[in-house]
Every structure is written in C-alpha cells, then in structure tokens.
Design a protein around this motif. Structure first.
Motif, PDB file in Angstrom:
ATOM      1  N   MET A   1       0.840  -1.185   0.000  1.00 20.45           N
ATOM      2  CA  MET A   1       0.000   0.000   0.000  1.00 20.45           C
ATOM      3  C   MET A   1       0.882   1.244   0.000  1.00 20.45           C
ATOM      4  N   THR A   2       0.470   2.250  -0.721  1.00 22.47           N
ATOM      5  CA  THR A   2       1.239   3.487  -0.827  1.00 22.47           C
ATOM      6  C   THR A   2       1.181   4.308   0.457  1.00 22.47           C
ATOM      7  N   SER A   3       2.184   5.126   0.644  1.00 20.18           N
ATOM      8  CA  SER A   3       2.207   6.077   1.756  1.00 20.18           C
ATOM      9  C   SER A   3       1.967   7.500   1.267  1.00 20.18           C
ATOM     10  N   ALA A   4       1.574   7.642  -0.019  1.00 22.95           N
ATOM     11  CA  ALA A   4       1.334   8.966  -0.593  1.00 22.95           C
ATOM     12  C   ALA A   4       0.229   9.697   0.156  1.00 22.95           C
ATOM     13  N   LYS A   5       0.332  11.011   0.206  1.00 21.61           N
ATOM     14  CA  LYS A   5      -0.642  11.858   0.895  1.00 21.61           C
ATOM     15  C   LYS A   5      -1.298  12.803  -0.107  1.00 21.61           C
ATOM     16  N   SER A   6      -2.546  13.111   0.120  1.00 19.81           N
ATOM     17  CA  SER A   6      -3.249  14.095  -0.692  1.00 19.81           C
ATOM     18  C   SER A   6      -2.727  15.481  -0.363  1.00 19.81           C
ATOM     19  N   SER A   7      -2.631  16.322  -1.379  1.00 20.16           N
ATOM     20  CA  SER A   7      -2.199  17.700  -1.122  1.00 20.16           C
ATOM     21  C   SER A   7      -3.379  18.643  -0.948  1.00 20.16           C
ATOM     22  N   PHE A   8      -4.598  18.118  -1.098  1.00 21.22           N
ATOM     23  CA  PHE A   8      -5.782  18.955  -0.935  1.00 21.22           C
ATOM     24  C   PHE A   8      -5.798  19.552   0.470  1.00 21.22           C
ATOM     25  N   GLY A   9      -6.069  20.836   0.559  1.00 20.77           N
ATOM     26  CA  GLY A   9      -6.104  21.518   1.852  1.00 20.77           C
ATOM     27  C   GLY A   9      -4.789  22.185   2.218  1.00 20.77           C
ATOM     28  N   THR A  10      -3.793  22.127   1.336  1.00 17.39           N
ATOM     29  CA  THR A  10      -2.534  22.827   1.581  1.00 17.39           C
ATOM     30  C   THR A  10      -2.809  24.329   1.650  1.00 17.39           C
ATOM     31  N   LEU A  11      -2.166  25.013   2.583  1.00 19.25           N
ATOM     32  CA  LEU A  11      -2.388  26.450   2.793  1.00 19.25           C
ATOM     33  C   LEU A  11      -1.122  27.234   2.508  1.00 19.25           C
ATOM     34  N   LEU A  12      -1.274  28.356   1.829  1.00 17.68           N
ATOM     35  CA  LEU A  12      -0.184  29.307   1.644  1.00 17.68           C
ATOM     36  C   LEU A  12      -0.515  30.513   2.501  1.00 17.68           C
ATOM     37  N   GLN A  13       0.368  30.821   3.453  1.00 17.84           N
ATOM     38  CA  GLN A  13       0.081  31.873   4.417  1.00 17.84           C
ATOM     39  C   GLN A  13       1.123  32.979   4.347  1.00 17.84           C
ATOM     40  N   LEU A  14       0.642  34.217   4.458  1.00 15.73           N
ATOM     41  CA  LEU A  14       1.447  35.432   4.381  1.00 15.73           C
ATOM     42  C   LEU A  14       1.545  36.068   5.760  1.00 15.73           C
ATOM     43  N   GLY A  15       2.774  36.370   6.184  1.00 13.05           N
ATOM     44  CA  GLY A  15       2.991  37.040   7.463  1.00 13.05           C
ATOM     45  C   GLY A  15       2.713  38.528   7.360  1.00 13.05           C
ATOM     46  N   ASP A  16       2.325  39.131   8.488  1.00 15.39           N
ATOM     47  CA  ASP A  16       1.962  40.553   8.495  1.00 15.39           C
ATOM     48  C   ASP A  16       3.120  41.472   8.896  1.00 15.39           C
ATOM     49  N   ALA A  17       4.309  40.914   9.129  1.00 13.08           N
ATOM     50  CA  ALA A  17       5.503  41.667   9.531  1.00 13.08           C
ATOM     51  C   ALA A  17       5.363  42.287  10.916  1.00 13.08           C
ATOM     52  N   GLY A  18       4.366  41.867  11.675  1.00 15.45           N
ATOM     53  CA  GLY A  18       4.173  42.379  13.023  1.00 15.45           C
ATOM     54  C   GLY A  18       5.053  41.663  14.038  1.00 15.45           C
ATOM     55  N   SER A  19       4.937  42.097  15.281  1.00 15.39           N
ATOM     56  CA  SER A  19       5.660  41.456  16.362  1.00 15.39           C
ATOM     57  C   SER A  19       4.726  41.320  17.556  1.00 15.39           C
ATOM     58  N   PRO A  20       4.203  40.139  17.839  1.00 15.10           N
ATOM     59  CA  PRO A  20       4.489  38.883  17.159  1.00 15.10           C
ATOM     60  C   PRO A  20       3.810  38.845  15.781  1.00 15.10           C
ATOM     61  N   GLU A  21       4.380  38.043  14.910  1.00 12.42           N
ATOM     62  CA  GLU A  21       3.876  37.977  13.543  1.00 12.42           C
ATOM     63  C   GLU A  21       2.649  37.075  13.453  1.00 12.42           C
TER      64      GLU A  21
END
Length: 144
Positions: A1-21
């Motif tokens: 059986m494969t160990s491959a994972k679905s990539s559905f639901g992957t998130l790309l997130q952008l930081g706001d440059a704040g502190s804390p970010e």
C-alpha cells in the motif's frame, strides 16, 4: 500500500511583519509548485582524481521560487493593491511565508518577495492570476 498523501487543503500563508507575527491564508490558491532546492557546483577534477572521473563540490545553495495560481478576487485583503499580493508586487517588499502541507504535519517557512504577478481574464473561465515568490535565504521544513 502506498504512503502517498493528498495535497488537498494545503495552505499558503502570508505574514503581516508584526511582532508577534500573524499569518493569514491567501484566498483561493490553486496549484502550488516549490520551493526548489538546489546547489551550484564547482568542478574540482584534478590529475589525481580517482579513475580519471570528474569530481564536483557543492557551493552556493539556491532556494528557488514558489509559484502558484489563484482565483483572482481583486478586493480580497490577501490579494489586493493595499495589503495583498498586488501590493507586494508593487513594493518588492520581502515578507515571511508559510506553506502548510495539509496531510503531513509539516510546513515550509521562508522569506520571499513577490517577483511576478500575471492576471488572466479568459473569455470562458474564471479570472485568475499566476504568482511567483522569489525566496530569500534558506527555507526550513518544520513541524506544525
């Protein structure tokens, strides 16, 4: 059986440059490619190289790019000209990003600038944009 994972639901997130970010998920991201990890190489073959075969060493590490497409929503805060992708394309500012891999419990963390933003408005189809992030420094793969 494969160990491959679905990539559905992957998130790309952008930081706001704040502190804390704080990080915000970019709206309606489609296919994502990257990061690309590689090294430049230098040939170091000498007259004493074993069996007269060429030899190489790794020199500078290259972090490459992350490219992705989005369903274009010009008024969305993560895409617009005030705080979003278009704003970052205008300014050239480097920001922190996270690429959260949905099924693995891992994420890529990296600093990058928006080096490309190309909109598309086909006669048949949705408004989209192709975005390129140029990574600055070494990306890290870390546990979420």
């Amino acid at each position: 059986m494969t160990s491959a994972k679905s990539s559905f639901g992957t998130l790309l997130q952008l930081g706001d440059a704040g502190s804390p970010e704080a990080f915000t998920t970019v709206a309606e991201v489609l296919d994502i490619t990257g990061p690309q990890l590689s090294h430049d190489t230098e040939e170091v073959t000498s007259h004493s190289s074993p069996n007269a075969w060429e030899e190489f060493i790794a020199t500078i590490g290259r972090s490459g790019e992350v490219t992705f497409d989005i369903n274009l929503i010009p008024g969305h805060a993560t895409q617009d000209e005030t705080t979003g992708l278009v704003s970052l394309a205008y300014s050239g500012a480097t920001r922190n990003w996270r690429l959260v891999l949905s099924a693995t419990g891992k994420r890529w963390a990296f600093a990058a600038l928006v080096s490309g933003f190309e909109g598309s408005s086909p006669v048949v189809g949705a408004q989209r944009a192709s975005v390129t992030l140029k990574i600055s420094g070494r990306p890290t793969l870390e546990a979420v």
